[in-house]
Scaffold this motif. Structure first.
Motif, PDB file in Angstrom:
ATOM      1  N   ILE A 110       0.845  -1.201   0.000  1.00 15.17           N
ATOM      2  CA  ILE A 110       0.000   0.000   0.000  1.00 15.17           C
ATOM      3  C   ILE A 110       0.878   1.248   0.000  1.00 15.17           C
ATOM      4  CG2 ILE A 110      -1.630   1.333   1.421  1.00 15.17           C
ATOM      5  CD1 ILE A 110      -2.843  -1.366   2.308  1.00 15.17           C
ATOM      6  N   ALA A 111       1.960   1.189   0.786  1.00 15.54           N
ATOM      7  CA  ALA A 111       2.839   2.362   0.899  1.00 15.54           C
ATOM      8  C   ALA A 111       3.548   2.664  -0.417  1.00 15.54           C
ATOM      9  CB  ALA A 111       3.857   2.130   2.016  1.00 15.54           C
ATOM     10  N   VAL A 112       4.189   1.667  -1.020  1.00 18.52           N
ATOM     11  CA  VAL A 112       4.986   1.993  -2.224  1.00 18.52           C
ATOM     12  C   VAL A 112       4.109   2.330  -3.429  1.00 18.52           C
ATOM     13  CG1 VAL A 112       7.107   0.757  -1.616  1.00 18.52           C
ATOM     14  CG2 VAL A 112       5.351  -0.443  -2.912  1.00 18.52           C
ATOM     15  N   ASN A 113       2.866   1.881  -3.405  1.00 20.16           N
ATOM     16  CA  ASN A 113       1.983   2.189  -4.539  1.00 20.16           C
ATOM     17  C   ASN A 113       1.069   3.383  -4.271  1.00 20.16           C
ATOM     18  OD1 ASN A 113       2.514   0.039  -6.627  1.00 20.16           O
ATOM     19  ND2 ASN A 113       2.183  -1.238  -4.818  1.00 20.16           N
ATOM     20  N   ASN A 114       1.250   4.040  -3.137  1.00 17.72           N
ATOM     21  CA  ASN A 114       0.423   5.209  -2.773  1.00 17.72           C
ATOM     22  C   ASN A 114      -1.060   4.911  -2.922  1.00 17.72           C
ATOM     23  OD1 ASN A 114       2.646   6.929  -2.331  1.00 17.72           O
ATOM     24  ND2 ASN A 114       2.835   7.223  -4.532  1.00 17.72           N
ATOM     25  N   GLU A 115      -1.472   3.749  -2.467  1.00 23.27           N
ATOM     26  CA  GLU A 115      -2.837   3.308  -2.781  1.00 23.27           C
ATOM     27  C   GLU A 115      -3.914   4.212  -2.181  1.00 23.27           C
ATOM     28  OE1 GLU A 115      -3.405  -0.983  -2.479  1.00 23.27           O
ATOM     29  OE2 GLU A 115      -1.327  -1.294  -3.046  1.00 23.27           O
ATOM     30  N   LEU A 116      -3.705   4.661  -0.949  1.00 27.66           N
ATOM     31  CA  LEU A 116      -4.749   5.502  -0.336  1.00 27.66           C
ATOM     32  C   LEU A 116      -4.754   6.905  -0.922  1.00 27.66           C
ATOM     33  CD1 LEU A 116      -4.364   4.058   3.191  1.00 27.66           C
ATOM     34  CD2 LEU A 116      -6.486   4.084   1.889  1.00 27.66           C
ATOM     35  N   GLU A 117      -3.563   7.427  -1.199  1.00 31.28           N
ATOM     36  CA  GLU A 117      -3.473   8.769  -1.797  1.00 31.28           C
ATOM     37  C   GLU A 117      -4.173   8.774  -3.157  1.00 31.28           C
ATOM     38  OE1 GLU A 117      -1.050   7.026  -0.514  1.00 31.28           O
ATOM     39  OE2 GLU A 117       0.337   8.250   0.654  1.00 31.28           O
ATOM     40  N   ASN A 118      -3.979   7.697  -3.935  1.00 28.40           N
ATOM     41  CA  ASN A 118      -4.618   7.630  -5.257  1.00 28.40           C
ATOM     42  C   ASN A 118      -6.138   7.690  -5.139  1.00 28.40           C
ATOM     43  OD1 ASN A 118      -2.215   7.382  -6.660  1.00 28.40           O
ATOM     44  ND2 ASN A 118      -2.187   5.162  -6.496  1.00 28.40           N
ATOM     45  N   LEU A 119      -6.652   6.966  -4.162  1.00 22.93           N
ATOM     46  CA  LEU A 119      -8.101   6.935  -3.976  1.00 22.93           C
ATOM     47  C   LEU A 119      -8.615   8.337  -3.622  1.00 22.93           C
ATOM     48  CD1 LEU A 119     -10.499   4.987  -3.945  1.00 22.93           C
ATOM     49  CD2 LEU A 119     -10.010   4.494  -1.546  1.00 22.93           C
ATOM     50  N   HIS A 120      -7.902   9.017  -2.740  1.00 19.32           N
ATOM     51  CA  HIS A 120      -8.347  10.362  -2.332  1.00 19.32           C
ATOM     52  C   HIS A 120      -8.253  11.355  -3.490  1.00 19.32           C
ATOM     53  CE1 HIS A 120      -9.388   9.581   1.773  1.00 19.32           C
ATOM     54  NE2 HIS A 120      -8.308   8.834   1.902  1.00 19.32           N
ATOM     55  N   THR A 121      -7.217  11.234  -4.306  1.00 21.75           N
ATOM     56  CA  THR A 121      -7.107  12.127  -5.469  1.00 21.75           C
ATOM     57  C   THR A 121      -8.248  11.845  -6.442  1.00 21.75           C
ATOM     58  OG1 THR A 121      -4.729  12.026  -5.221  1.00 21.75           O
ATOM     59  CG2 THR A 121      -5.525  12.929  -7.289  1.00 21.75           C
ATOM     60  N   PHE A 122      -8.539  10.566  -6.631  1.00 20.37           N
ATOM     61  CA  PHE A 122      -9.631  10.172  -7.528  1.00 20.37           C
ATOM     62  C   PHE A 122     -10.956  10.807  -7.081  1.00 20.37           C
ATOM     63  CE2 PHE A 122     -13.181   7.098  -7.936  1.00 20.37           C
ATOM     64  CZ  PHE A 122     -13.313   7.062  -9.316  1.00 20.37           C
ATOM     65  N   PHE A 123     -11.197  10.810  -5.768  1.00 18.08           N
ATOM     66  CA  PHE A 123     -12.457  11.356  -5.258  1.00 18.08           C
ATOM     67  C   PHE A 123     -12.647  12.821  -5.662  1.00 18.08           C
ATOM     68  CE2 PHE A 123     -12.387   8.123  -1.577  1.00 18.08           C
ATOM     69  CZ  PHE A 123     -13.200   7.260  -2.291  1.00 18.08           C
ATOM     70  N   GLN A 124     -11.536  13.539  -5.831  1.00 15.10           N
ATOM     71  CA  GLN A 124     -11.657  14.974  -6.114  1.00 15.10           C
ATOM     72  C   GLN A 124     -12.319  15.272  -7.457  1.00 15.10           C
ATOM     73  OE1 GLN A 124      -7.731  16.605  -5.565  1.00 15.10           O
ATOM     74  NE2 GLN A 124      -7.640  15.715  -3.508  1.00 15.10           N
ATOM     75  N   ASN A 125     -12.158  14.356  -8.439  1.00 12.23           N
ATOM     76  CA  ASN A 125     -12.777  14.692  -9.735  1.00 12.23           C
ATOM     77  C   ASN A 125     -13.604  13.564 -10.338  1.00 12.23           C
ATOM     78  OD1 ASN A 125     -10.864  12.957 -10.772  1.00 12.23           O
ATOM     79  ND2 ASN A 125      -9.401  14.596 -11.190  1.00 12.23           N
TER      80      ASN A 125
END
Ligand SMILES: C[S@@+](CC[C@H](N)C(=O)[O-])C[C@H]1O[C@@H](n2cnc3c(N)ncnc32)[C@H](O)[C@@H]1O
Length: 292
Positions: A208-223
């Motif tokens: 999860i850490a090396v793939n930025n999995e949670l950050e990706n999800l949060h960025t996705f939510f923005q648009n």
């Protein structure tokens, strides 16, 4: 190529409310199991944009979608950039978006990708090996506290401090470069085998850490909602509690501000017979919302 069995397949098809000629985005294309079924239901006029950050899988998906009627385009990219990807494909909004998060069986079972504690390999775990740092580089760089926090936050690892300490002790003598070396440290931290392998949570957290999995999800939510037509459906399958919680809270917030309607109050989970056939589906939770 190891076969990936699509999770909650019938439920996804129902969730997306697919009409003939509909347009869809599969943001986590994988081996295209869901995408093929989506196109089949949408018929010859249906169209789909499939996105995956793993180039190897994308090539496989491309081939397998060629046999399917309906039009499809496969894009090597990150679903967090969905809006931009749709713009590049001259598409404004679609009828449905699917995210089936996490990794595919292909990635886990391909030894050289270094995702699995069951097979010895270079410790990598990046879905896109050209992007970011591998797990071995991460283990080399961060402090014991940062390591323990990752293990605890991303996988609820009860022995996070002990495992982090063992990792730091080991790396002082020699860099940890193999999956087997990391797995051994987790086994040592537990001292005995429980129901699941002692390295399960350590591997999950570092992936999860090396793939930025949670950050990706949060960025996705923005648009993401802007990529959907009114009445379009967003369907997200997650595999661990942090992701499911993020999806639940975001859907609730959208519902509160009247930008979407919740189709699922509680997540849909696989039934016993699906779990029997596909053990990897056991932790899946699917939530659906509809844009207003
Ligand atoms: C669980 S699999 C999807 C399986 C797929 N639904 C099927 O039926 O074959 C998840 C896939 O999403 C991809 N993936 C994960 N995070 C991604 C991201 N941020 N952007 C694009 N693809 C991603 C992985 O490389 C993997 O192929």
């Amino acid at each position: 190529m190891s076969k990936h069995i699509p999770v909650l397949l019938n439920e996804v098809i129902e969730a997306l409310n697919i009409q003939p000629g509909g347009s869809f985005v599969d943001g986590t294309l994988g081996c295209a199991g869901h995408s093929k079924a989506i196109l089949e239901k949408a018929g010859p006029e249906g169209c789909l944009i499939g996105i995956d950050r793993d180039k190897e899988i994308l090539e496989f998906a491309k081939e397998s979608l060629q046999e399917q009627e309906g039009s499809s385009v496969c894009v090597w990219g990150n679903y967090k950039d969905m809006k931009k990807i749709l713009e590049n494909e001259k598409t404004n909004q679609v009828d449905g978006i699917l995210l089936d998060l996490g990794v595919s069986s292909f990635q886990i079972d391909t030894r050289e990708r270094g995702f699995s504690f069951m097979q010895d390999a270079e410790l990598d775990m990046r879905m896109n090996p050209n992007e970011g740092e591998s797990v071995q580089d991460l283990l080399h760089r961060i402090s014991e506290k940062e390591l323990a926090d990752i293990l605890y936050e991303y996988a609820d690892e009860r022995r996070s401090r002990r495992i982090a300490k063992l990792i730091v002790e080991k790396r002082k003598k020699k860099a940890i470069t193999r999956t087997s070396e990391l797995a051994e440290l987790a086994i040592k931290a537990y001292g005995r085998r429980g129901k699941s392998h002692p390295a399960t949570r350590t591997f999950q957290a570092l992936r999860i850490a090396v793939n930025n999995e949670l950050e990706n999800l949060h960025t996705f939510f923005q648009n993401s909602l802007s990529c959907l037509k009114p009445k379009g459906r967003l369907c997200i399958i997650s595999y661990h509690s942090l992701e499911d919680r993020a999806v639940k809270l975001q859907f609730r917030e959208w519902a509160k501000e009247k930008s979407c309607e919740l189709i699922t109050k509680k997540p849909i989970v696989p039934n016993i017979s699906e779990v029997k056939v596909n053990n990897r589906s056991r932790s899946a939770k699917m939530r659906i919302c509809e844009k207003l």
